[in-house]
Design a protein around this motif. Structure first.
Motif, PDB file in Angstrom:
ATOM      1  N   ALA A  89       0.847  -1.187   0.000  1.00 43.37           N
ATOM      2  CA  ALA A  89       0.000   0.000   0.000  1.00 43.37           C
ATOM      3  C   ALA A  89       0.885   1.240   0.000  1.00 43.37           C
ATOM      4  O   ALA A  89       1.972   1.236   0.562  1.00 43.37           O
ATOM      5  N   GLY A  90       0.409   2.284  -0.623  1.00 44.21           N
ATOM      6  CA  GLY A  90       1.159   3.534  -0.568  1.00 44.21           C
ATOM      7  C   GLY A  90       1.151   4.283  -1.870  1.00 44.21           C
ATOM      8  O   GLY A  90       0.407   3.963  -2.799  1.00 44.21           O
ATOM      9  N   SER A  91       1.994   5.279  -1.930  1.00 43.57           N
ATOM     10  CA  SER A  91       2.007   6.261  -3.011  1.00 43.57           C
ATOM     11  C   SER A  91       2.196   5.621  -4.386  1.00 43.57           C
ATOM     12  O   SER A  91       3.116   4.843  -4.595  1.00 43.57           O
ATOM     13  N   ILE A  92       1.283   5.959  -5.271  1.00 40.99           N
ATOM     14  CA  ILE A  92       1.408   5.668  -6.705  1.00 40.99           C
ATOM     15  C   ILE A  92       1.135   6.971  -7.457  1.00 40.99           C
ATOM     16  O   ILE A  92       1.923   7.399  -8.265  1.00 40.99           O
ATOM     17  N   LYS A 103       3.186   9.231 -10.378  1.00 37.56           N
ATOM     18  CA  LYS A 103       4.011  10.341  -9.894  1.00 37.56           C
ATOM     19  C   LYS A 103       5.105   9.812  -8.953  1.00 37.56           C
ATOM     20  O   LYS A 103       6.213  10.316  -8.932  1.00 37.56           O
ATOM     21  N   ALA A 104       4.778   8.802  -8.169  1.00 35.31           N
ATOM     22  CA  ALA A 104       5.749   8.197  -7.248  1.00 35.31           C
ATOM     23  C   ALA A 104       6.595   7.175  -7.998  1.00 35.31           C
ATOM     24  O   ALA A 104       6.138   6.552  -8.948  1.00 35.31           O
ATOM     25  N   VAL A 105       7.830   7.004  -7.532  1.00 35.53           N
ATOM     26  CA  VAL A 105       8.695   5.978  -8.119  1.00 35.53           C
ATOM     27  C   VAL A 105       8.058   4.600  -7.920  1.00 35.53           C
ATOM     28  O   VAL A 105       7.225   4.412  -7.033  1.00 35.53           O
ATOM     29  N   ASN A 106       8.451   3.642  -8.739  1.00 35.73           N
ATOM     30  CA  ASN A 106       7.888   2.296  -8.644  1.00 35.73           C
ATOM     31  C   ASN A 106       8.590   1.524  -7.516  1.00 35.73           C
ATOM     32  O   ASN A 106       9.375   0.618  -7.747  1.00 35.73           O
ATOM     33  N   TRP A 107       8.291   1.919  -6.281  1.00 34.00           N
ATOM     34  CA  TRP A 107       8.869   1.284  -5.094  1.00 34.00           C
ATOM     35  C   TRP A 107       8.351  -0.135  -4.918  1.00 34.00           C
ATOM     36  O   TRP A 107       9.014  -0.972  -4.307  1.00 34.00           O
ATOM     37  N   GLN A 108       7.178  -0.427  -5.486  1.00 36.61           N
ATOM     38  CA  GLN A 108       6.605  -1.769  -5.363  1.00 36.61           C
ATOM     39  C   GLN A 108       7.488  -2.813  -6.045  1.00 36.61           C
ATOM     40  O   GLN A 108       7.637  -3.923  -5.546  1.00 36.61           O
ATOM     41  N   LYS A 109       8.076  -2.463  -7.175  1.00 40.80           N
ATOM     42  CA  LYS A 109       8.965  -3.380  -7.900  1.00 40.80           C
ATOM     43  C   LYS A 109      10.165  -3.759  -7.024  1.00 40.80           C
ATOM     44  O   LYS A 109      10.566  -4.920  -6.961  1.00 40.80           O
ATOM     45  N   ALA A 117       7.578  11.262  -0.389  1.00 44.06           N
ATOM     46  CA  ALA A 117       7.679  12.719  -0.321  1.00 44.06           C
ATOM     47  C   ALA A 117       7.056  13.334  -1.570  1.00 44.06           C
ATOM     48  O   ALA A 117       7.064  12.736  -2.650  1.00 44.06           O
ATOM     49  N   ASN A 118       6.510  14.509  -1.398  1.00 40.56           N
ATOM     50  CA  ASN A 118       5.967  15.293  -2.509  1.00 40.56           C
ATOM     51  C   ASN A 118       4.815  14.603  -3.240  1.00 40.56           C
ATOM     52  O   ASN A 118       4.613  14.816  -4.432  1.00 40.56           O
ATOM     53  N   THR A 119       4.098  13.737  -2.536  1.00 41.60           N
ATOM     54  CA  THR A 119       2.849  13.176  -3.067  1.00 41.60           C
ATOM     55  C   THR A 119       1.751  13.512  -2.074  1.00 41.60           C
ATOM     56  O   THR A 119       2.019  13.883  -0.932  1.00 41.60           O
ATOM     57  N   MET A 120       0.511  13.369  -2.497  1.00 44.05           N
ATOM     58  CA  MET A 120      -0.627  13.611  -1.603  1.00 44.05           C
ATOM     59  C   MET A 120      -1.218  12.278  -1.123  1.00 44.05           C
ATOM     60  O   MET A 120      -1.652  12.174  -0.001  1.00 44.05           O
ATOM     61  N   SER A 121      -1.293  11.299  -2.005  1.00 44.55           N
ATOM     62  CA  SER A 121      -1.697   9.933  -1.668  1.00 44.55           C
ATOM     63  C   SER A 121      -2.999   9.828  -0.863  1.00 44.55           C
ATOM     64  O   SER A 121      -3.035   9.190   0.189  1.00 44.55           O
ATOM     65  N   VAL A 126       4.986   1.058   8.473  1.00 40.04           N
ATOM     66  CA  VAL A 126       4.878   2.333   7.759  1.00 40.04           C
ATOM     67  C   VAL A 126       6.234   2.998   7.546  1.00 40.04           C
ATOM     68  O   VAL A 126       7.073   3.021   8.443  1.00 40.04           O
ATOM     69  N   VAL A 127       6.390   3.574   6.346  1.00 42.01           N
ATOM     70  CA  VAL A 127       7.461   4.516   6.043  1.00 42.01           C
ATOM     71  C   VAL A 127       6.782   5.788   5.560  1.00 42.01           C
ATOM     72  O   VAL A 127       5.959   5.750   4.646  1.00 42.01           O
ATOM     73  N   VAL A 128       7.110   6.903   6.216  1.00 42.23           N
ATOM     74  CA  VAL A 128       6.587   8.199   5.766  1.00 42.23           C
ATOM     75  C   VAL A 128       7.781   9.135   5.600  1.00 42.23           C
ATOM     76  O   VAL A 128       8.488   9.438   6.553  1.00 42.23           O
ATOM     77  N   GLU A 129       8.038   9.521   4.357  1.00 33.83           N
ATOM     78  CA  GLU A 129       9.205  10.352   4.067  1.00 33.83           C
ATOM     79  C   GLU A 129       9.012  11.765   4.622  1.00 33.83           C
ATOM     80  O   GLU A 129       7.888  12.229   4.813  1.00 33.83           O
ATOM     81  N   GLU A 130      10.133  12.441   4.870  1.00 32.20           N
ATOM     82  CA  GLU A 130      10.137  13.749   5.538  1.00 32.20           C
ATOM     83  C   GLU A 130       9.233  14.781   4.881  1.00 32.20           C
ATOM     84  O   GLU A 130       8.596  15.553   5.567  1.00 32.20           O
ATOM     85  N   ASN A 131       9.201  14.832   3.568  1.00 27.94           N
ATOM     86  CA  ASN A 131       8.422  15.874   2.896  1.00 27.94           C
ATOM     87  C   ASN A 131       7.007  15.448   2.527  1.00 27.94           C
ATOM     88  O   ASN A 131       6.365  16.102   1.701  1.00 27.94           O
ATOM     89  N   PHE A 132       6.518  14.363   3.129  1.00 29.01           N
ATOM     90  CA  PHE A 132       5.119  13.987   2.890  1.00 29.01           C
ATOM     91  C   PHE A 132       4.242  15.014   3.593  1.00 29.01           C
ATOM     92  O   PHE A 132       4.441  15.321   4.768  1.00 29.01           O
ATOM     93  N   TRP A 133       3.251  15.531   2.890  1.00 29.15           N
ATOM     94  CA  TRP A 133       2.475  16.679   3.346  1.00 29.15           C
ATOM     95  C   TRP A 133       1.686  16.452   4.638  1.00 29.15           C
ATOM     96  O   TRP A 133       1.333  17.411   5.320  1.00 29.15           O
ATOM     97  N   ARG A 134       1.414  15.224   5.016  1.00 29.80           N
ATOM     98  CA  ARG A 134       0.687  14.928   6.254  1.00 29.80           C
ATOM     99  C   ARG A 134       1.502  14.002   7.168  1.00 29.80           C
ATOM    100  O   ARG A 134       0.950  13.206   7.906  1.00 29.80           O
TER     101      ARG A 134
END
Length: 150
Positions: free
Chosen positions: A23-26, A30-36, A92-96, A114-122
């Motif tokens: 689960a997480g940013s897609i 816009k987000a990198v393909n971290w799932q791969k 970071a830099n996504t709204m998700s 959970v991983v939440v990067e520093e620049n995630f808006w929430r």
């Protein structure tokens, strides 16, 4: 045994390994393909449920009447329910917004990491919910993966 299920593939009823939902940013890619990255490192030990659909069409209306969209959302909900572990990655830099919705649905499930990067808006909201409900947090995706591989 099949090790990776991608939306909208039918998930076997008989899986004899621990399962992980990615689960997480897609955000429409816009987000990198971290799932791969997760698939490559975790598939030997876990069965992976990956919602990142190979043939997603961004022109599909995101309404219940759209059969493709409804199939995607139902696949994700089913896979979340069936999973033993949920990796939640907020880039970071996504709204998700959908990731935040899924985070809220499963914050008290005791199966989320959970991983939440520093620049995630929430980030602050996610940090507080994790603290309140005892959700395990990691600084990086690789740290989380190493934790799973033990």
């Amino acid at each position: 045994m099949k090790r990776i299920y991608k939306a909208p593939e039918e998930i076997s009823l008989e899986i004899d390994a621990e399962t992980i939902f990615l689960a997480g940013s897609i955000e429409m890619d816009k987000a990198v393909n971290w799932q791969k990255h997760c698939e490559e490192l975790l598939q030997d030990k876990f069965v992976i449920f990956n919602p990142r659909r190979n043939e997603w069409d961004s022109s599909w209306s995101q309404m219940i009447e759209n059969a493709h969209f409804k199939e995607q959302v139902n696949w994700e909900l089913n896979a979340l329910e069936k999973s033993d572990i949920i990796i939640m990655y907020f880039a970071a830099n996504t709204m998700s917004p959908i990731s935040l919705l899924e985070f809220g649905l499963y914050a008290q499930s005791h199966k989320m990491k959970v991983v939440v990067e520093e620049n995630f808006w929430r980030k602050g909201n996610v940090d507080i919910v994790c603290e309140r409900y005892g959700v395990e947090q990691f600084q990086t995706l690789d740290e989380l993966i190493q934790n799973l591989l033990g």
